[in-house]
Design a protein around this motif. Sequence first.
Motif, PDB file in Angstrom:
ATOM      1  N   ASP A 193       0.823  -1.211   0.000  1.00 18.19           N
ATOM      2  CA  ASP A 193       0.000   0.000   0.000  1.00 18.19           C
ATOM      3  C   ASP A 193       0.858   1.263   0.000  1.00 18.19           C
ATOM      4  N   ALA A 194       1.829   1.302  -0.906  1.00 18.72           N
ATOM      5  CA  ALA A 194       2.726   2.463  -1.067  1.00 18.72           C
ATOM      6  C   ALA A 194       3.511   2.775   0.192  1.00 18.72           C
ATOM      7  N   SER A 195       3.748   1.760   1.021  1.00 19.14           N
ATOM      8  CA  SER A 195       4.489   1.963   2.264  1.00 19.14           C
ATOM      9  C   SER A 195       5.605   0.927   2.365  1.00 19.14           C
ATOM     10  N   LEU A 196       6.815   1.408   2.611  1.00 23.41           N
ATOM     11  CA  LEU A 196       7.980   0.553   2.799  1.00 23.41           C
ATOM     12  C   LEU A 196       8.328   0.529   4.279  1.00 23.41           C
ATOM     13  N   SER A 197       8.370  -0.653   4.855  1.00 23.19           N
ATOM     14  CA  SER A 197       8.751  -0.790   6.266  1.00 23.19           C
ATOM     15  C   SER A 197       9.966  -1.691   6.369  1.00 23.19           C
ATOM     16  N   MET A 198      10.849  -1.351   7.297  1.00 25.08           N
ATOM     17  CA  MET A 198      12.074  -2.116   7.489  1.00 25.08           C
ATOM     18  C   MET A 198      12.368  -2.262   8.969  1.00 25.08           C
ATOM     19  N   ILE A 199      12.897  -3.413   9.328  1.00 23.98           N
ATOM     20  CA  ILE A 199      13.452  -3.621  10.654  1.00 23.98           C
ATOM     21  C   ILE A 199      14.960  -3.559  10.474  1.00 23.98           C
ATOM     22  N   SER A 200      15.551  -2.456  10.888  1.00 24.08           N
ATOM     23  CA  SER A 200      16.951  -2.185  10.567  1.00 24.08           C
ATOM     24  C   SER A 200      17.743  -1.883  11.824  1.00 24.08           C
ATOM     25  N   ALA A 201      18.975  -2.378  11.849  1.00 23.68           N
ATOM     26  CA  ALA A 201      19.866  -2.067  12.963  1.00 23.68           C
ATOM     27  C   ALA A 201      20.231  -0.593  12.937  1.00 23.68           C
ATOM     28  N   ASP A 202      20.459  -0.046  14.103  1.00 29.08           N
ATOM     29  CA  ASP A 202      20.831   1.365  14.223  1.00 29.08           C
ATOM     30  C   ASP A 202      22.170   1.581  13.534  1.00 29.08           C
ATOM     31  N   ILE A 203      22.183   2.504  12.548  1.00 34.27           N
ATOM     32  CA  ILE A 203      23.419   2.751  11.809  1.00 34.27           C
ATOM     33  C   ILE A 203      24.253   3.858  12.445  1.00 34.27           C
ATOM     34  N   GLY A 204      23.842   4.303  13.638  1.00 33.37           N
ATOM     35  CA  GLY A 204      24.635   5.299  14.345  1.00 33.37           C
ATOM     36  C   GLY A 204      24.294   6.724  14.016  1.00 33.37           C
ATOM     37  N   LEU A 205      23.293   6.937  13.137  1.00 34.82           N
ATOM     38  CA  LEU A 205      22.919   8.291  12.751  1.00 34.82           C
ATOM     39  C   LEU A 205      21.607   8.720  13.394  1.00 34.82           C
ATOM     40  N   GLN A 206      21.024   7.840  14.212  1.00 36.42           N
ATOM     41  CA  GLN A 206      19.742   8.138  14.827  1.00 36.42           C
ATOM     42  C   GLN A 206      19.954   8.530  16.287  1.00 36.42           C
ATOM     43  N   ALA A 207      19.140   9.461  16.736  1.00 37.92           N
ATOM     44  CA  ALA A 207      19.227   9.896  18.121  1.00 37.92           C
ATOM     45  C   ALA A 207      18.048   9.408  18.950  1.00 37.92           C
ATOM     46  N   ALA A 208      17.030   8.870  18.292  1.00 43.67           N
ATOM     47  CA  ALA A 208      15.838   8.440  19.007  1.00 43.67           C
ATOM     48  C   ALA A 208      16.085   7.105  19.711  1.00 43.67           C
ATOM     49  N   ARG A 209      15.195   6.791  20.616  1.00 38.43           N
ATOM     50  CA  ARG A 209      15.272   5.541  21.367  1.00 38.43           C
ATOM     51  C   ARG A 209      14.954   4.378  20.450  1.00 38.43           C
ATOM     52  N   PRO A 210      15.733   3.292  20.481  1.00 32.66           N
ATOM     53  CA  PRO A 210      15.452   2.149  19.595  1.00 32.66           C
ATOM     54  C   PRO A 210      14.150   1.467  19.991  1.00 32.66           C
ATOM     55  N   ASP A 211      13.550   0.773  19.042  1.00 30.95           N
ATOM     56  CA  ASP A 211      12.320   0.026  19.325  1.00 30.95           C
ATOM     57  C   ASP A 211      12.618  -1.251  20.096  1.00 30.95           C
ATOM     58  N   TRP A 212      13.750  -1.879  19.785  1.00 31.69           N
ATOM     59  CA  TRP A 212      14.180  -3.083  20.512  1.00 31.69           C
ATOM     60  C   TRP A 212      15.697  -3.046  20.666  1.00 31.69           C
ATOM     61  N   THR A 213      16.171  -3.825  21.619  1.00 29.80           N
ATOM     62  CA  THR A 213      17.605  -4.072  21.758  1.00 29.80           C
ATOM     63  C   THR A 213      17.805  -5.571  21.907  1.00 29.80           C
ATOM     64  N   VAL A 214      18.595  -6.136  21.006  1.00 28.94           N
ATOM     65  CA  VAL A 214      18.926  -7.559  21.078  1.00 28.94           C
ATOM     66  C   VAL A 214      20.232  -7.698  21.842  1.00 28.94           C
ATOM     67  N   VAL A 215      20.178  -8.396  22.958  1.00 26.81           N
ATOM     68  CA  VAL A 215      21.360  -8.619  23.795  1.00 26.81           C
ATOM     69  C   VAL A 215      21.831 -10.053  23.585  1.00 26.81           C
ATOM     70  N   SER A 216      23.101 -10.199  23.231  1.00 30.65           N
ATOM     71  CA  SER A 216      23.622 -11.523  22.908  1.00 30.65           C
ATOM     72  C   SER A 216      25.063 -11.657  23.368  1.00 30.65           C
ATOM     73  N   ASP A 217      25.435 -12.901  23.666  1.00 35.29           N
ATOM     74  CA  ASP A 217      26.845 -13.182  23.944  1.00 35.29           C
ATOM     75  C   ASP A 217      27.557 -13.666  22.692  1.00 35.29           C
ATOM     76  N   CYS A 218      26.822 -13.667  21.561  1.00 38.61           N
ATOM     77  CA  CYS A 218      27.359 -14.034  20.235  1.00 38.61           C
ATOM     78  C   CYS A 218      27.871 -15.475  20.201  1.00 38.61           C
ATOM     79  N   THR A 219      27.412 -16.300  21.133  1.00 39.45           N
ATOM     80  CA  THR A 219      27.816 -17.705  21.146  1.00 39.45           C
ATOM     81  C   THR A 219      26.618 -18.633  21.284  1.00 39.45           C
ATOM     82  N   THR A 220      25.874 -18.434  22.343  1.00 41.78           N
ATOM     83  CA  THR A 220      24.768 -19.362  22.601  1.00 41.78           C
ATOM     84  C   THR A 220      23.441 -18.671  22.856  1.00 41.78           C
ATOM     85  N   THR A 221      23.434 -17.472  23.417  1.00 39.56           N
ATOM     86  CA  THR A 221      22.177 -16.853  23.827  1.00 39.56           C
ATOM     87  C   THR A 221      21.974 -15.493  23.181  1.00 39.56           C
ATOM     88  N   ALA A 222      20.698 -15.155  22.980  1.00 43.77           N
ATOM     89  CA  ALA A 222      20.301 -13.839  22.484  1.00 43.77           C
ATOM     90  C   ALA A 222      18.863 -13.606  22.915  1.00 43.77           C
TER      91      ALA A 222
END
Length: 240
Positions: A99-128
Motif C-alpha cells: 500500500d505504497a508503504s515501505l517498512s524495514m526492521i533495521s539495525a541502528d546505523i549510528g545516525l539516529q538519536a531516538a530511542r530504539p524500538d528493541w535491543t537484542v542482547v547476545s553473547d554471540c555464542t549461545t544466547t540472544a
Amino acid sequence: MSSTRSGFGLIELMVALALGLMVALALGLMVVLGLTQVFLSARETYLTQRSSAQMQEDARYVLSKLAQEIRMAGMFGCLSTDRIVDAPSQFQTPVTWQDASLSMISADIGLQAARPDWTVVSDCTTTAKAYPGARLSLAPGETGFPVRELFYRFDNGQLKVGPNKAVLLDNVAAFNVSFGVAGSKGAQSVPRYEDRPSKTSSIRSVRIGLTLRDPGGRVRDQAYQLVVALRNRLAWGGFP
C-alpha cells in the motif's frame, strides 16, 4: 542677373534631426531588447540547471539514506532470528512493501538519536534475547544491538518517514519498491523482481524507483533507480 542659393532650411533641419533621433531610439530599443532577451535566456538556463541540480541532490540524499538502512535490514546481532528469545514477529519480515508503504526492521546505523524500538542482547555464542526499547545494562561478554522499525510512505506527492509521517521529500511523482528474488533457496543470482515475493527467504536485493518533479515545470520529471543487495539474509533465513 539672379543667383541660386542651396542649403537646408530650418524645417528640413528639424525633420532630419527628428528622423535621426527616431533611428537612434529604434536602434537603442533593439539593443535593449536584445540584451534583455539574453539576460532572460541566461536566467532561465540558470534556473533550469539549479532545479535539475536540486532534484539530483534530493534524490542522492534520499537514496543514500535508504541504501544504508536497507543494508542493515535484518541485522539482529550475532545469532539467527530463531535463536533470539522473545523476538517480535516483525523480525521475520525485515523488509516489506504494501500500500505504497515501505517498512524495514533495521539495525541502528549510528545516525539516529531516538530511542530504539528493541535491543537484542547476545553473547554471540549461545544466547540472544530481544528487549523492548533501550537496554543499557549489559553483563560481561554481552553485546547490545539497537534495532528500529522504519517506515517510508509515498502519499500525495510526498515521501513521508516514521510513524508520524513527517515529510522527508516534496515533489515526488512516483515511488516504487520491488524485490530481487532468487530462483531457489541457495541461489544468489536474481532472475526477476517482484512486488510481493511469496517467500521471504528468496529475497536477495531491493530495487527502489524514485521519480521527482520540478514544481516550476522547467525540467522534465527525473527518474532515479537504486538496487541494494541485502547483507543480513542469514539472520532471517535467507540462506540455508
